[in-house]
Design a protein around this motif. Structure first.
Motif, PDB file in Angstrom:
ATOM      1  N   ALA A 260       0.838  -1.211   0.000  1.00  0.00           N
ATOM      2  CA  ALA A 260       0.000   0.000   0.000  1.00  0.00           C
ATOM      3  C   ALA A 260       0.865   1.251   0.000  1.00  0.00           C
ATOM      4  O   ALA A 260       0.548   2.241  -0.677  1.00  0.00           O
ATOM      5  CB  ALA A 260      -0.921  -0.008   1.220  1.00  0.00           C
ATOM      6  N   ALA A 261       1.983   1.213   0.736  1.00  0.00           N
ATOM      7  CA  ALA A 261       2.895   2.356   0.764  1.00  0.00           C
ATOM      8  C   ALA A 261       3.531   2.581  -0.605  1.00  0.00           C
ATOM      9  O   ALA A 261       3.764   3.735  -1.005  1.00  0.00           O
ATOM     10  CB  ALA A 261       3.975   2.137   1.823  1.00  0.00           C
ATOM     11  N   VAL A 262       3.810   1.497  -1.324  1.00  0.00           N
ATOM     12  CA  VAL A 262       4.356   1.623  -2.681  1.00  0.00           C
ATOM     13  C   VAL A 262       3.338   2.311  -3.589  1.00  0.00           C
ATOM     14  O   VAL A 262       3.672   3.236  -4.343  1.00  0.00           O
ATOM     15  CB  VAL A 262       4.743   0.237  -3.237  1.00  0.00           C
ATOM     16  CG1 VAL A 262       5.137   0.344  -4.718  1.00  0.00           C
ATOM     17  CG2 VAL A 262       5.892  -0.358  -2.434  1.00  0.00           C
ATOM     18  N   PHE A 263       2.089   1.868  -3.527  1.00  0.00           N
ATOM     19  CA  PHE A 263       1.027   2.513  -4.311  1.00  0.00           C
ATOM     20  C   PHE A 263       0.884   3.985  -3.919  1.00  0.00           C
ATOM     21  O   PHE A 263       0.694   4.856  -4.781  1.00  0.00           O
ATOM     22  CB  PHE A 263      -0.308   1.798  -4.104  1.00  0.00           C
ATOM     23  CG  PHE A 263      -0.480   0.560  -4.936  1.00  0.00           C
ATOM     24  CD1 PHE A 263      -0.543   0.638  -6.317  1.00  0.00           C
ATOM     25  CD2 PHE A 263      -0.596  -0.698  -4.344  1.00  0.00           C
ATOM     26  CE1 PHE A 263      -0.707  -0.498  -7.096  1.00  0.00           C
ATOM     27  CE2 PHE A 263      -0.756  -1.845  -5.121  1.00  0.00           C
ATOM     28  CZ  PHE A 263      -0.816  -1.744  -6.501  1.00  0.00           C
ATOM     29  N   ASP A 264       0.976   4.263  -2.618  1.00  0.00           N
ATOM     30  CA  ASP A 264       0.824   5.628  -2.122  1.00  0.00           C
ATOM     31  C   ASP A 264       1.945   6.522  -2.653  1.00  0.00           C
ATOM     32  O   ASP A 264       1.718   7.704  -2.953  1.00  0.00           O
ATOM     33  CB  ASP A 264       0.826   5.628  -0.595  1.00  0.00           C
ATOM     34  CG  ASP A 264       0.578   7.005  -0.009  1.00  0.00           C
ATOM     35  OD1 ASP A 264      -0.472   7.597  -0.324  1.00  0.00           O
ATOM     36  OD2 ASP A 264       1.426   7.488   0.755  1.00  0.00           O
ATOM     37  N   PHE A 265       3.144   5.973  -2.771  1.00  0.00           N
ATOM     38  CA  PHE A 265       4.267   6.751  -3.300  1.00  0.00           C
ATOM     39  C   PHE A 265       4.080   7.051  -4.782  1.00  0.00           C
ATOM     40  O   PHE A 265       4.260   8.183  -5.236  1.00  0.00           O
ATOM     41  CB  PHE A 265       5.574   5.986  -3.071  1.00  0.00           C
ATOM     42  CG  PHE A 265       6.776   6.632  -3.703  1.00  0.00           C
ATOM     43  CD1 PHE A 265       7.404   7.706  -3.101  1.00  0.00           C
ATOM     44  CD2 PHE A 265       7.268   6.161  -4.911  1.00  0.00           C
ATOM     45  CE1 PHE A 265       8.517   8.310  -3.692  1.00  0.00           C
ATOM     46  CE2 PHE A 265       8.370   6.753  -5.509  1.00  0.00           C
ATOM     47  CZ  PHE A 265       9.002   7.830  -4.898  1.00  0.00           C
ATOM     48  N   PHE A 266       3.674   6.034  -5.528  1.00  0.00           N
ATOM     49  CA  PHE A 266       3.613   6.200  -6.975  1.00  0.00           C
ATOM     50  C   PHE A 266       2.369   6.950  -7.440  1.00  0.00           C
ATOM     51  O   PHE A 266       2.385   7.517  -8.543  1.00  0.00           O
ATOM     52  CB  PHE A 266       3.706   4.840  -7.676  1.00  0.00           C
ATOM     53  CG  PHE A 266       5.113   4.315  -7.746  1.00  0.00           C
ATOM     54  CD1 PHE A 266       6.029   4.871  -8.625  1.00  0.00           C
ATOM     55  CD2 PHE A 266       5.520   3.270  -6.929  1.00  0.00           C
ATOM     56  CE1 PHE A 266       7.330   4.397  -8.693  1.00  0.00           C
ATOM     57  CE2 PHE A 266       6.823   2.788  -6.984  1.00  0.00           C
ATOM     58  CZ  PHE A 266       7.730   3.355  -7.865  1.00  0.00           C
ATOM     59  N   ASP A 267       1.309   6.980  -6.635  1.00  0.00           N
ATOM     60  CA  ASP A 267       0.139   7.755  -7.097  1.00  0.00           C
ATOM     61  C   ASP A 267       0.448   9.250  -7.112  1.00  0.00           C
ATOM     62  O   ASP A 267       0.113   9.962  -8.060  1.00  0.00           O
ATOM     63  CB  ASP A 267      -1.114   7.428  -6.281  1.00  0.00           C
ATOM     64  CG  ASP A 267      -1.041   7.877  -4.830  1.00  0.00           C
ATOM     65  OD1 ASP A 267      -0.003   8.420  -4.412  1.00  0.00           O
ATOM     66  OD2 ASP A 267      -2.029   7.682  -4.097  1.00  0.00           O
ATOM     67  N   GLY A 268       1.148   9.727  -6.092  1.00  0.00           N
ATOM     68  CA  GLY A 268       1.535  11.131  -6.085  1.00  0.00           C
ATOM     69  C   GLY A 268       2.563  11.448  -7.152  1.00  0.00           C
ATOM     70  O   GLY A 268       2.508  12.505  -7.804  1.00  0.00           O
TER      71      GLY A 268
END
Length: 257
Positions: free
Chosen positions: A56-64
């Motif tokens: 989830a943290a990986v997704f959170d980084f790449f969405d921004g």
């Protein structure tokens, strides 16, 4: 491509929801102590929730990152990101701490039953996370750095606990089976999320900027500590992050476009 950042944000939310299912369905076993049976949660399957929080943290980084690169930043994306974060980095850590508290109580020889009142403090973590995220969306001072602990580090810290209990590096599992240590951790996390303390952002806008030295220290220590500390790396780096933010507080304020 217009929906790519939102799709990545929903990937964050999906991982958080799946992590909750893993925690709720973590099997339990019966242990006997002095002729009395106790129900203990097996920490092994809960580590899947830890893996999902990291994802989830990986997704959170790449969405921004995708939103900035594609020029697709929008108020809706900001709100959606906060909704996903409150699940993955607020509710999930609270449930992990709830499980750890419950297991810690059941390992006490004089405890025959545990009231939910004793376990309820763990649910303060998602409450403070929600407050922190709502405040972040309205606080223009946090456009470049943070004021208060961001929720992703809180989620990653809590996600490391089941792995520490499972593999027990440096005998740290003993401390995570102590109810008072867990209560202190809960109180500290809640305080840090809403405290008026400037916190570092990991954004490197100018690589040669001398103000980046705390970020470089954090990256180098992370790379060094992973092979040495293994799963204990996360609480160590979390502590280093807080200390660096205190001794070298970043500037906060509105950034001109």
């Amino acid at each position: 491509m217009k929906q790519l950042p939102n799709i990545l944000t929903l990937g964050n939310l999906f991982c958080g929801a799946l992590a909750i299912i893993c925690i709720l369905h973590a099997p339990q076993y019966i242990a006997e102590f002095n002729g009395t049976e106790y129900t203990i949660t097996n920490p092994a399957p809960v580590y899947w929730a830890s893996v999902l929080v990291v994802l989830a943290a990986v997704f959170d980084f790449f969405d921004g990152l995708a939103a900035r690169w594609l020029g697709l930043q929008s108020p809706m994306g900001k709100e959606l990101d906060s909704l996903a974060d409150v699940v993955s980095f607020g509710l999930v850590p609270g449930m992990i701490l709830f499980r750890l508290l419950r297991s810690a109580y059941f390992q006490m020889p004089d405890v025959f039953d545990v009231s939910y009142i004793n376990l309820a403090p763990a649910l303060l973590v998602p409450c403070f996370a929600a407050y922190r995220l709502a405040k972040f969306n309205l606080d223009t001072r946090q456009s470049e750095n943070f004021i208060g602990m961001p929720t992703p580090p809180v989620g990653l810290l809590a996600a490391s606990f089941p792995l520490i209990v499972l593999y027990n590096p440096f005998n740290l599992a003993h401390w995570l089976q102590n109810i008072w240590v867990l209560y202190i951790i809960i109180a500290l996390l809640c305080y840090l999320m809403v405290a008026e303390i400037p916190m570092l952002s990991l954004k490197f806008k100018k690589l040669k900027d001398p103000g980046n030295w705390p970020r470089y220290v954090l990256v180098v220590l992370t790379l060094i500590s992973i092979p040495v500390l293994k799963y204990a790396t996360v609480p160590f780096i979390f502590t280093v992050y807080v200390v660096l933010s205190l001794i070298a507080p970043p500037k906060t304020g509105v950034v001109n476009p």
